[in-house]
Design a protein around this motif. Structure first.
Motif, short mmCIF file in Angstrom:
data_model
loop_
_atom_site.label_atom_id
_atom_site.label_comp_id
_atom_site.label_asym_id
_atom_site.label_seq_id
_atom_site.Cartn_x
_atom_site.Cartn_y
_atom_site.Cartn_z
N HIS A 115 11.24 -109.71 68.20
CA HIS A 115 12.61 -109.17 68.18
C HIS A 115 13.49 -110.19 68.94
O HIS A 115 13.03 -110.62 70.08
CB HIS A 115 12.49 -107.87 68.88
CG HIS A 115 13.68 -107.04 68.95
ND1 HIS A 115 14.74 -107.45 69.52
CD2 HIS A 115 14.05 -106.03 68.24
CE1 HIS A 115 15.89 -106.50 69.36
NE2 HIS A 115 15.55 -105.55 68.32
N HIS A 116 14.36 -110.60 68.14
CA HIS A 116 15.36 -111.57 68.73
C HIS A 116 16.08 -111.22 70.05
O HIS A 116 16.23 -112.24 70.92
CB HIS A 116 16.62 -111.75 67.77
CG HIS A 116 17.67 -112.91 67.94
ND1 HIS A 116 17.24 -114.18 67.79
CD2 HIS A 116 18.79 -112.75 68.68
CE1 HIS A 116 18.61 -114.82 68.30
NE2 HIS A 116 19.18 -114.17 68.69
N MET A 117 16.36 -109.95 70.41
CA MET A 117 17.22 -109.78 71.80
C MET A 117 16.02 -109.75 72.93
O MET A 117 16.45 -110.29 73.85
CB MET A 117 17.84 -108.61 71.65
CG MET A 117 18.96 -108.33 70.67
SD MET A 117 19.97 -109.67 70.74
CE MET A 117 20.68 -109.61 72.41
N ALA A 119 13.49 -111.66 72.92
CA ALA A 119 13.12 -113.08 73.09
C ALA A 119 14.48 -113.75 74.03
O ALA A 119 13.88 -114.61 74.91
CB ALA A 119 13.16 -113.65 71.85
N HIS A 120 15.65 -113.20 73.69
CA HIS A 120 16.47 -113.81 74.50
C HIS A 120 16.19 -113.34 76.21
O HIS A 120 16.49 -114.39 77.21
CB HIS A 120 17.92 -113.41 74.27
CG HIS A 120 18.67 -113.95 73.21
ND1 HIS A 120 19.05 -115.30 73.55
CD2 HIS A 120 19.41 -113.49 72.32
CE1 HIS A 120 19.83 -115.58 72.48
NE2 HIS A 120 19.97 -114.86 71.75
N VAL A 121 15.90 -112.36 76.26
CA VAL A 121 15.35 -111.73 77.69
C VAL A 121 14.25 -112.71 78.18
O VAL A 121 14.18 -113.12 79.54
CB VAL A 121 15.09 -110.48 77.75
CG1 VAL A 121 14.52 -109.94 79.10
CG2 VAL A 121 16.10 -109.49 77.33
N VAL A 140 24.07 -111.39 76.56
CA VAL A 140 25.09 -111.30 76.22
C VAL A 140 25.17 -112.54 75.14
O VAL A 140 24.95 -113.61 75.39
CB VAL A 140 26.21 -111.81 77.45
CG1 VAL A 140 26.71 -110.60 77.91
CG2 VAL A 140 25.68 -112.81 78.38
N SER A 141 25.32 -111.97 74.08
CA SER A 141 25.31 -112.88 72.74
C SER A 141 26.60 -112.61 71.66
O SER A 141 27.55 -111.99 72.13
CB SER A 141 24.03 -112.70 72.09
OG SER A 141 23.92 -111.40 71.32
N GLY A 142 26.29 -113.30 70.59
CA GLY A 142 27.62 -113.00 69.77
C GLY A 142 27.37 -111.77 69.03
O GLY A 142 28.67 -111.05 68.51
N THR A 320 21.47 -120.25 74.03
CA THR A 320 21.94 -119.92 72.65
C THR A 320 20.81 -119.78 71.92
O THR A 320 19.45 -120.19 72.28
CB THR A 320 22.90 -121.07 72.50
OG1 THR A 320 22.19 -122.34 72.58
CG2 THR A 320 24.22 -121.03 72.96
N ASP A 321 20.82 -119.58 70.66
CA ASP A 321 19.77 -119.21 69.70
C ASP A 321 18.74 -120.47 69.52
O ASP A 321 19.33 -121.60 69.36
CB ASP A 321 20.10 -118.55 68.26
CG ASP A 321 20.75 -117.36 68.24
OD1 ASP A 321 20.46 -116.83 69.40
OD2 ASP A 321 21.40 -116.97 67.34
N ASN A 322 17.55 -120.02 69.63
CA ASN A 322 16.60 -121.30 69.74
C ASN A 322 15.08 -120.75 69.34
O ASN A 322 14.81 -119.66 69.98
CB ASN A 322 16.45 -121.95 71.13
CG ASN A 322 16.15 -121.10 72.30
OD1 ASN A 322 14.97 -120.94 72.56
ND2 ASN A 322 16.92 -120.22 73.26
ZN ZN Z 1 21.14 -114.75 69.67
#
Ligand code: ZN
Ligand code: KG4
Length: 353
Positions: A115-117, A119-121, A140-142, A320-322
């Motif tokens: 899950h992308h969000m 993964a950000h965490v 906090v993302s786009g 940022t997205d990676n």
């Molecule tokens: Zn993102």
């Protein structure tokens, strides 16, 4: 299923929006994180989904190849292949997921959907010192603005989120009104460094609990600009001509950007303070593309020092997205065994956890 080198090696792919990225992670250590940013969207003022999918198609093979080479490993070393399953642009997600599944089939290794969000965490676990559990994270993302409670890599709950626009959208839409190209967040950050954040007072929304709202701020900025800074009150007819508006923006760009950024930051941090009061948790992380914002990073660190919090912010390349964040999330899933050996799994645009 560790390989002969005794390592868990994850190849991860991120393709949820307009960045094609691949990463190799060995026993939780990131060996490579290649990111191809799609410049084509700049001229349209936002991401065009069809163009994003096509660019992913072009980029994915060279990006994966570069990630494997940079990590100095072979595809045959890989223990599992991870991909961003959701949320995101469905055409973009399908490119990454189909590529990941095909490669997993060829290499006879499992695929791990991420899950992308989340993964950000979990990007906060890439570097040291990493936060101990449980921790709170302001993501906090786009497309999202959330406060989450993270009890373990596989136990993450949303405790507050935006009811309308995301913080990144607030940055990007404000920038668009100022005539700046997409994505405008980094440009607002740049101009804000030279401006007075207290010069223009934009309203702070009164939203219950730990939720956020940014749509009112967007409207206030629109009226403020249409009235060339005279007031933020809606009037049927705006008081400034287009030439006056443009001149006002031109002369006051730094102060306008600093004031917009200041308001977005105070909205975010005031809710974070509430979340700490409510949960009693004092290990606090930042995540997502907007956490690359220098004003937010500084204000977050300063607030943490004042309040005695332990604060964590990933390096820029992990904000940022990676794909490195997808790799680290998949690494913990791999260790827990909490994934299915299922090549039928598909991408989804939805953000359900
Ligand atoms: Zn993102
Ligand atoms: O997490 P991310 O890379 O992609 C999504 O998952 O959405 O976040 C992208 C967002 C965009 O809105 C972009 O303008 C914003 O992050 N952003 C920034 C900065 N760098 C990226 N916003 C403000 N200041 C920055 N320095």
């Amino acid at each position: 299923m560790p390989q002969s080198r005794g390592e868990v090696i994850i190849l991860a792919i991120e393709s949820s929006c307009d960045e094609t990225s691949a990463s190799i992670c060995s026993d939780g250590k990131i060996l490579s994180n290649i990111i191809a940013t799609q410049k084509i969207h700049e001229q349209y003022g936002g991401v065009i989904p069809e163009l994003a999918s096509r660019a992913h198609m072009q980029n994915i093979v060279p990006v994966v190849d570069a990630a494997v080479k940079k990590a100095n490993c072979q595809l045959s070393d890989v223990s599992a292949i991870a991909f961003t399953q959701s949320p995101g642009l469905i055409g973009s997600l399908l490119v990454g997921s189909q590529f990941a599944k095909s490669l997993a089939l060829a290499l006879n290794v499992p695929v791990i959907p991420v899950h992308h969000m989340q993964a950000h965490v979990l990007a906060n676990l890439i570097e040291t010192p990493a936060p101990a559990f449980p921790f709170l994270c302001l993501t906090v993302s786009g497309g999202h603005t959330q406060i989450v409670m993270c009890n373990a890599p596989g136990d993450i709950h949303v405790i507050g989120e935006t009811i309308d626009d995301a913080a990144g959208e607030a940055f990007d839409k404000s920038a668009k009104m100022l005539g700046l190209p997409y994505p405008g967040g980094p440009l607002i950050d740049k101009y804000a460094k030279y401006g007075n954040p207290l010069r223009f007072k934009f309203p702070e929304p009164q939203i219950a609990d730990l939720n956020f709202s940014f749509s009112g701020l967007k409207t206030a900025i629109l009226y403020f600009l249409k009235n060339a800074g005279q007031n933020m009150v809606f009037k049927e007819e705006f008081t400034a001509t287009e030439t006056e508006q443009a001149a006002f923006i031109h002369e006051n760009m730094n102060d306008i950007c600093a004031s917009i950024q200041h308001r977005i930051i105070t909205i975010l941090l005031n809710k974070l303070k509430k979340a700490v009061d409510k949960t009693g948790i004092m290990r606090i992380c930042l995540a997502g593309g907007v956490s690359a914002n220098s004003g937010l990073r500084n204000a977050f660190k300063k607030l943490g020092e004042e309040k005695g919090w332990q604060t964590y912010i990933p390096s820029f390349e992990y904000c940022t997205d990676n794909a490195a964040m997808i790799a680290i999330a998949a690494y913990y899933k791999f260790l827990s065994g909490n994934y299915e050996y299922d090549l039928g799994i598909s991408a989804s645009a939805k953000s359900d956890w």
